[in-house]
Design a protein around this motif. Sequence first.
Motif, PDB file in Angstrom:
ATOM      1  N   LEU A 155       0.800  -1.227   0.000  1.00  0.00           N
ATOM      2  CA  LEU A 155       0.000   0.000   0.000  1.00  0.00           C
ATOM      3  C   LEU A 155       0.835   1.281   0.000  1.00  0.00           C
ATOM      4  O   LEU A 155       0.603   2.187  -0.810  1.00  0.00           O
ATOM      5  CB  LEU A 155      -0.932  -0.021   1.220  1.00  0.00           C
ATOM      6  CG  LEU A 155      -1.761   1.253   1.451  1.00  0.00           C
ATOM      7  CD1 LEU A 155      -3.242   0.955   1.285  1.00  0.00           C
ATOM      8  CD2 LEU A 155      -1.558   1.804   2.847  1.00  0.00           C
ATOM      9  N   VAL A 156       1.840   1.370   0.878  1.00  0.00           N
ATOM     10  CA  VAL A 156       2.595   2.621   1.010  1.00  0.00           C
ATOM     11  C   VAL A 156       3.375   2.930  -0.266  1.00  0.00           C
ATOM     12  O   VAL A 156       3.360   4.067  -0.768  1.00  0.00           O
ATOM     13  CB  VAL A 156       3.542   2.566   2.234  1.00  0.00           C
ATOM     14  CG1 VAL A 156       4.413   3.805   2.308  1.00  0.00           C
ATOM     15  CG2 VAL A 156       2.716   2.430   3.514  1.00  0.00           C
ATOM     16  N   ALA A 157       4.023   1.892  -0.835  1.00  0.00           N
ATOM     17  CA  ALA A 157       4.807   2.092  -2.060  1.00  0.00           C
ATOM     18  C   ALA A 157       3.902   2.491  -3.231  1.00  0.00           C
ATOM     19  O   ALA A 157       4.226   3.402  -4.001  1.00  0.00           O
ATOM     20  CB  ALA A 157       5.574   0.814  -2.394  1.00  0.00           C
ATOM     21  N   GLN A 173       3.626   6.206  -5.471  1.00  0.00           N
ATOM     22  CA  GLN A 173       3.595   6.367  -6.925  1.00  0.00           C
ATOM     23  C   GLN A 173       2.451   7.288  -7.351  1.00  0.00           C
ATOM     24  O   GLN A 173       2.523   7.921  -8.395  1.00  0.00           O
ATOM     25  CB  GLN A 173       3.446   4.996  -7.608  1.00  0.00           C
ATOM     26  CG  GLN A 173       4.722   4.156  -7.477  1.00  0.00           C
ATOM     27  CD  GLN A 173       4.543   2.764  -8.050  1.00  0.00           C
ATOM     28  OE1 GLN A 173       3.437   2.230  -8.098  1.00  0.00           O
ATOM     29  NE2 GLN A 173       5.646   2.172  -8.499  1.00  0.00           N
ATOM     30  N   GLU A 174       1.410   7.351  -6.533  1.00  0.00           N
ATOM     31  CA  GLU A 174       0.302   8.260  -6.839  1.00  0.00           C
ATOM     32  C   GLU A 174       0.516   9.630  -6.180  1.00  0.00           C
ATOM     33  O   GLU A 174      -0.379  10.478  -6.190  1.00  0.00           O
ATOM     34  CB  GLU A 174      -1.029   7.671  -6.319  1.00  0.00           C
ATOM     35  CG  GLU A 174      -1.500   6.433  -7.065  1.00  0.00           C
ATOM     36  CD  GLU A 174      -2.901   5.990  -6.630  1.00  0.00           C
ATOM     37  OE1 GLU A 174      -3.693   6.845  -6.181  1.00  0.00           O
ATOM     38  OE2 GLU A 174      -3.189   4.779  -6.746  1.00  0.00           O
ATOM     39  N   SER A 232      -9.894   7.615   0.183  1.00  0.00           N
ATOM     40  CA  SER A 232     -10.770   8.086  -0.896  1.00  0.00           C
ATOM     41  C   SER A 232      -9.959   8.391  -2.143  1.00  0.00           C
ATOM     42  O   SER A 232     -10.407   8.171  -3.267  1.00  0.00           O
ATOM     43  CB  SER A 232     -11.514   9.364  -0.498  1.00  0.00           C
ATOM     44  OG  SER A 232     -12.120   9.193   0.745  1.00  0.00           O
ATOM     45  N   GLN A 233      -8.749   8.937  -1.943  1.00  0.00           N
ATOM     46  CA  GLN A 233      -7.926   9.343  -3.087  1.00  0.00           C
ATOM     47  C   GLN A 233      -7.110   8.189  -3.661  1.00  0.00           C
ATOM     48  O   GLN A 233      -6.791   8.165  -4.843  1.00  0.00           O
ATOM     49  CB  GLN A 233      -6.982  10.487  -2.674  1.00  0.00           C
ATOM     50  CG  GLN A 233      -7.726  11.769  -2.338  1.00  0.00           C
ATOM     51  CD  GLN A 233      -6.804  12.874  -1.838  1.00  0.00           C
ATOM     52  OE1 GLN A 233      -5.581  12.736  -1.838  1.00  0.00           O
ATOM     53  NE2 GLN A 233      -7.397  13.974  -1.402  1.00  0.00           N
ATOM     54  N   PHE A 234      -6.786   7.206  -2.819  1.00  0.00           N
ATOM     55  CA  PHE A 234      -5.890   6.119  -3.235  1.00  0.00           C
ATOM     56  C   PHE A 234      -6.638   5.093  -4.086  1.00  0.00           C
ATOM     57  O   PHE A 234      -7.649   4.536  -3.668  1.00  0.00           O
ATOM     58  CB  PHE A 234      -5.295   5.470  -1.975  1.00  0.00           C
ATOM     59  CG  PHE A 234      -4.420   4.286  -2.256  1.00  0.00           C
ATOM     60  CD1 PHE A 234      -3.308   4.387  -3.079  1.00  0.00           C
ATOM     61  CD2 PHE A 234      -4.703   3.054  -1.683  1.00  0.00           C
ATOM     62  CE1 PHE A 234      -2.493   3.292  -3.327  1.00  0.00           C
ATOM     63  CE2 PHE A 234      -3.900   1.951  -1.923  1.00  0.00           C
ATOM     64  CZ  PHE A 234      -2.797   2.075  -2.751  1.00  0.00           C
ATOM     65  N   GLN A 235      -6.137   4.850  -5.280  1.00  0.00           N
ATOM     66  CA  GLN A 235      -6.704   3.844  -6.200  1.00  0.00           C
ATOM     67  C   GLN A 235      -8.235   3.929  -6.288  1.00  0.00           C
ATOM     68  O   GLN A 235      -8.945   2.911  -6.222  1.00  0.00           O
ATOM     69  CB  GLN A 235      -6.276   2.435  -5.779  1.00  0.00           C
ATOM     70  CG  GLN A 235      -4.775   2.239  -5.967  1.00  0.00           C
ATOM     71  CD  GLN A 235      -4.286   0.837  -5.634  1.00  0.00           C
ATOM     72  OE1 GLN A 235      -5.045  -0.023  -5.207  1.00  0.00           O
ATOM     73  NE2 GLN A 235      -2.993   0.607  -5.831  1.00  0.00           N
ATOM     74  N   GLY A 236      -8.720   5.160  -6.392  1.00  0.00           N
ATOM     75  CA  GLY A 236     -10.158   5.369  -6.602  1.00  0.00           C
ATOM     76  C   GLY A 236     -11.038   4.883  -5.462  1.00  0.00           C
ATOM     77  O   GLY A 236     -12.183   4.493  -5.684  1.00  0.00           O
ATOM     78  N   GLY A 237     -10.499   4.873  -4.236  1.00  0.00           N
ATOM     79  CA  GLY A 237     -11.311   4.486  -3.070  1.00  0.00           C
ATOM     80  C   GLY A 237     -11.533   2.987  -2.960  1.00  0.00           C
ATOM     81  O   GLY A 237     -12.343   2.519  -2.158  1.00  0.00           O
ATOM     82  N   HIS A 238     -10.772   2.226  -3.747  1.00  0.00           N
ATOM     83  CA  HIS A 238     -10.962   0.765  -3.804  1.00  0.00           C
ATOM     84  C   HIS A 238     -10.701   0.074  -2.460  1.00  0.00           C
ATOM     85  O   HIS A 238     -11.204  -1.018  -2.214  1.00  0.00           O
ATOM     86  CB  HIS A 238     -10.031   0.198  -4.881  1.00  0.00           C
ATOM     87  CG  HIS A 238     -10.124  -1.281  -5.052  1.00  0.00           C
ATOM     88  ND1 HIS A 238     -11.279  -1.902  -5.490  1.00  0.00           N
ATOM     89  CD2 HIS A 238      -9.228  -2.280  -4.810  1.00  0.00           C
ATOM     90  CE1 HIS A 238     -11.079  -3.216  -5.532  1.00  0.00           C
ATOM     91  NE2 HIS A 238      -9.854  -3.477  -5.120  1.00  0.00           N
ATOM     92  N   HIS A 239      -9.900   0.704  -1.589  1.00  0.00           N
ATOM     93  CA  HIS A 239      -9.559   0.055  -0.318  1.00  0.00           C
ATOM     94  C   HIS A 239     -10.508   0.414   0.824  1.00  0.00           C
ATOM     95  O   HIS A 239     -10.322  -0.047   1.945  1.00  0.00           O
ATOM     96  CB  HIS A 239      -8.116   0.395   0.094  1.00  0.00           C
ATOM     97  CG  HIS A 239      -7.090  -0.332  -0.723  1.00  0.00           C
ATOM     98  ND1 HIS A 239      -6.922  -0.097  -2.067  1.00  0.00           N
ATOM     99  CD2 HIS A 239      -6.202  -1.301  -0.391  1.00  0.00           C
ATOM    100  CE1 HIS A 239      -5.959  -0.886  -2.530  1.00  0.00           C
ATOM    101  NE2 HIS A 239      -5.512  -1.628  -1.539  1.00  0.00           N
TER     102      HIS A 239
END
Length: 503
Positions: free
Chosen positions: A449-451, A455-456, A474-481
């Motif tokens: 996740l952190v790496a 990249q984003e 919300s911002q990370f990978q389109g909120g997928h997590h």
Amino acid sequence: SMSLREHALSLFRSAVGTVCPAPMMKRALKLQRDGCPQLLVRGQAFPVKRDLYLVGFGKAVLGMAAAAEEILGDHLVRGIITVPLGIKESLQQAGMQEMLLKPHSKIQVIEGAKNNLPDAQALKGAGAIQQLAEGLTADDLLLVLISGRGGSALLPAPIPPILLEEKEKLTKMLASRGAAIQELNIVRKTLSVLKGGGLAQLAYPARVVSLILSDVIGDPLDIIASGPTAASSHTVQDCLQILTKYNLLHNLPKSVETVLSSNPTKPTAPANYSHVSNIIIGSNTLALDEAKRQAEGLGYAALVLSAAVHGEVGRVATLYCQLIQLVCLCHAGLGEGPLHDEVRGNLLQLAAELQIPSLDLDKFLEALQGLEPGRPVCILAGGETTVQLQGTGKGGRNQELALRVGLGLHRAQAASSPQGRCEIIFFSGGTDGQDGPTEAAGAFCSPGLVAEALQEGLDVEAFLSNNDSYTFFSQFQGGHHLLVTGLTGTNVMDIQAILIRAT
């Protein structure tokens, strides 16, 4: 094959499903109509001699009452429940019709306790419940539905001549001087007509059967919703001690002084509770048991760590990271050796510091080592962590826990840990479907996740230092997590799971 994430999600859903009002009530409560009608609660039988009444209070009680009325049918004469303001509307909007009463219900609903604070509406509801209880006879049966969350605020009935405002002011003064929630509850109970067993005493000589959904670690009957049907383990003396401790004994309202000095309503001799049965029908433990069953069905070796995990969210995250390390060492065939001993030592020390009740970590680690090598592992836990707010961000304890575990796994990886040969997912979720002020119930994380976030252009540590886990997810990978379930209509605190399989 399903992804670990899909497995994790299905475990969470089944755990929550088992403590949702309708299935939970249907499992616990049956009415036997043939011959002499009797109420069967978890195998215990209560004869229905004459009339059956129902009262209830708390966040999940509307759904519980709807299910109860369906089960009891025309044996139910009358009911009164008090629920948080706006809950009917929320359930309607969420399309959860099964949690709402039928149009011609015999149960009266009073909404109150805005923002979980006792108010005039809650006082009115408590008064109506008190009146119903006082009018019962030896042949009546009173079914009490209790949902911990919000239950206490919905049942305010100060002992006269104390006014609700006076009791509230006193509680606020205690809180501002640093009194713990347990201390606040002891004072509230002592000054209350219905709490601390008061409701059960007023209903005497009727038979009282309480069905309880617990949102408190360890399920202590006298603490959940301030224990209206349980013998209080505290006395007026305890209340006076707390007031002395916070230097409030000399500026009490006259009415409070009157009640504390006379207090004939609450005798010090232990009251008789032989007419009462308190039965926990929903709890974190029951939810975890169901998740474990499901995990085993999916082929995991499943272990429950504890249903009473509590403590500061950063320390709990460290505990989970160390556990993950240990499982990965075993997977890598490094179940012995200096690294294993070091991680194990750290774990034992952390668990001792966190003082998690009923956790025998030695025994747990032994079970972990006894698992067949190479088999996927699922570790389940529950409870409620605390977050020390330092920032102004938006989040909740579950999302912050997941993000901290993600950071911990990333750091461990940098220190050349054996995670490489394992696929790992961790999640934490609130069983009520809401984590803090957000529409998420919690979140997932994995060692990458952190790496991936870097990249984003997202810096996990910056989000954490601002308690801004929700914005991150919300911002990370389109909120997928994010774990988004919507309102569940129940609440047994939080659930965490670690899923690990060899790659």
